[in-house]
Write an enzyme that holds these catalytic residues in place. Sequence first.
Site, PDB file in Angstrom:
ATOM      1  N   LYS A  17     -13.041 163.889  57.599  1.00 58.32           N
ATOM      2  CA  LYS A  17     -11.929 162.934  57.686  1.00 58.32           C
ATOM      3  C   LYS A  17     -12.152 161.795  56.694  1.00 58.32           C
ATOM      4  CE  LYS A  17      -9.847 159.488  60.833  1.00 58.32           C
ATOM      5  NZ  LYS A  17      -9.779 158.955  62.212  1.00 58.32           N
ATOM      6  N   ASP A  67      -8.094 152.522  58.239  1.00 57.08           N
ATOM      7  CA  ASP A  67      -7.220 152.859  59.366  1.00 57.08           C
ATOM      8  C   ASP A  67      -6.743 151.594  60.046  1.00 57.08           C
ATOM      9  OD1 ASP A  67      -5.869 153.931  61.484  1.00 57.08           O
ATOM     10  OD2 ASP A  67      -7.654 154.701  62.523  1.00 57.08           O
ATOM     11  N   LYS A 102      -3.444 148.409  65.004  1.00 56.65           N
ATOM     12  CA  LYS A 102      -4.613 148.086  65.817  1.00 56.65           C
ATOM     13  C   LYS A 102      -4.696 146.586  66.027  1.00 56.65           C
ATOM     14  CE  LYS A 102      -7.699 151.851  64.377  1.00 56.65           C
ATOM     15  NZ  LYS A 102      -7.911 152.431  65.709  1.00 56.65           N
ATOM     16  N   ASP A 131     -13.636 154.580  58.452  1.00 53.38           N
ATOM     17  CA  ASP A 131     -12.928 155.753  58.971  1.00 53.38           C
ATOM     18  C   ASP A 131     -12.956 156.918  57.979  1.00 53.38           C
ATOM     19  OD1 ASP A 131     -11.744 156.754  61.259  1.00 53.38           O
ATOM     20  OD2 ASP A 131      -9.706 156.201  60.664  1.00 53.38           O
ATOM     21  N   ASP A 175      -1.600 155.730  65.273  1.00 50.82           N
ATOM     22  CA  ASP A 175      -3.033 155.468  65.161  1.00 50.82           C
ATOM     23  C   ASP A 175      -3.861 156.725  65.464  1.00 50.82           C
ATOM     24  OD1 ASP A 175      -5.309 154.025  64.699  1.00 50.82           O
ATOM     25  OD2 ASP A 175      -5.279 152.946  66.616  1.00 50.82           O
ATOM     26  N   GLU A 234      -4.150 159.297  63.723  1.00 49.49           N
ATOM     27  CA  GLU A 234      -3.829 159.850  62.405  1.00 49.49           C
ATOM     28  C   GLU A 234      -4.880 160.838  61.902  1.00 49.49           C
ATOM     29  OE1 GLU A 234      -5.543 157.200  62.797  1.00 49.49           O
ATOM     30  OE2 GLU A 234      -7.167 157.569  61.378  1.00 49.49           O
ATOM     31  N   ARG A 289      -6.367 163.381  63.330  1.00 50.18           N
ATOM     32  CA  ARG A 289      -6.008 164.773  63.627  1.00 50.18           C
ATOM     33  C   ARG A 289      -4.855 165.242  62.766  1.00 50.18           C
ATOM     34  NH1 ARG A 289      -5.032 163.057  69.780  1.00 50.18           N
ATOM     35  NH2 ARG A 289      -6.500 161.459  69.115  1.00 50.18           N
TER      36      ARG A 289
END
Length: 497
Positions: A264, A269, A276, A287, A346, A348, A350
């Site tokens: 990933k 993020d 967030k 991230d 959020d 994101e 996946r």
Amino acid sequence: MEFSINLTAPEKAAADCLVLPLAGARLPAALARLDERAGGWLGTLAASAEFGDKAGSVLAGLLPIDGAPQKVVLLQLGKDHDLATLRKAFESLARALIQGRSASVAVALPALKGVDSEDVAAAMAQAITFESYRFTQFKSEPEPAPALTSVALLLAKKAEQKAVEEGLARGLAVGHGMNLTRDLGNLPGNVCTPTRLAEEAAQLAERFHLKLTVLEEADMDALGMGSLLSVAKGSTQPPKLIVLEYHGAGDGKKAPKPAVLVGKGITFDSGGISLKPGEGMDEMKYDMCGAATVLGTLRAVCELALPVNVVGVIPTCENMPAGNAVKPGDIVRSMSGQTIEILNTDAEGRLILCDALSYVAKFEPDVVVDIATLTGACIIALGHQTTGLFANDDALADALYSAGQQTGDKAWRLPVWDEYQEQLKSNFADMANIGGRPAGSITAAAFLSRFTRDYRWAHLDIAGTAWKSGAAKGATGRPVPLLVEFLRQRADKKAKK
Ligand code: BES
Ligand code: MN
Ligand code: ZN
């Protein structure tokens, strides 16, 4: 750091500092000569209450060797040491040496019952490489570099040389891989963009002769990666899908099927429209630690020239809010054809992983392992000690679990049973991208499992283990050790077939 291997007795070594690992309070026979020349003071020091018998205890002092002062560092390994205690002891030794003033040290590698000298050398080299790491590139006046520049490993027996050489090479490769992963993780989001990750991949490709492919937005669009591209939409940074191929076990039709690592690569993020909270949001630069792990692992694999085939795949973009960003309620079509209702922007990770996981089928993988800072829920489940492990194949899960145990870079398996799929139901699309609060890490894995039905797959959730917060904020380099060990075991298995 310079490392060397010397077939020299400790009393003959020439170094600023002599490091003597001991198991208990009694001196081994190998140090008898040295103790004699020190007038018995080494034995006194080793038996002193100050040194003690606790594994990891470090005592520095001066010994009069034939009357002249010699710096020594005693390291207590404990009487009943396994590889795990040794590793911890070597880490405290490494910290002491890095903080110390000696430029050169000679380490009298102990011959230990029940522990391979290859593993001992590997643990030592890895600990020193790991602890030497500094991230100072954005400091105008960085603290001075550690004094230590050279480490000699002293061998008692010539017969051990080959094992120690191999261990040293492995420890260095893993250490270098971890430090690359840490460097990339620690880079700020404004520097470590998807474009920068692609440049880093290009450097690795050039240095180690890997095949590099970078898919741009238009390429991904043509492949139907609507899920990945929906995450990238709100950012001004162009997304990339980076592919690195390492053919250590040969190319062509008859070559073994590769292990594919998918990392990933969300370079920041923010949560997107499902923004967030502000506190600690800076840490979402981490991230992309899954991506950094793929690059660090590949680096180690290349340095060791492991006879395996590995493909590294990195879907990478930013997750940002904007007028044109994807919104809660939006429905996107993934490369697999399955549609996804995005209930929370959020979730994101996946969304970018699922398209990458569909893409990798083209490599006819033997196994696929994705690595992702995927869920805060994984920190609730396993804390910062343990990586979450999920798989659709028991043998693959076992291999990853035992690589974690071997290296101390541990992972623990959680289920991905069908019962959890229910939580991903959507009224309007084939699935939702969130499954509610219960079992948040498992439903994230369950989501990914819908895209990995055609091959053996495992998922490592490194949300809790990839970096540390607080005063010691920084990337950890995990789970590079686990993955390198996993790939090494695959190479070994092949050799034995
Ligand atoms: N990157 C985060 C996961 C994360 C959060 C890792 C904190 C480490 C520390 C991920 O993209 C995310 O935001 N996940 C959400 C999912 C939720 C919306 C279903 C989470 O964990 O809160
Ligand atoms: Mn997120
Ligand atoms: Zn994320």
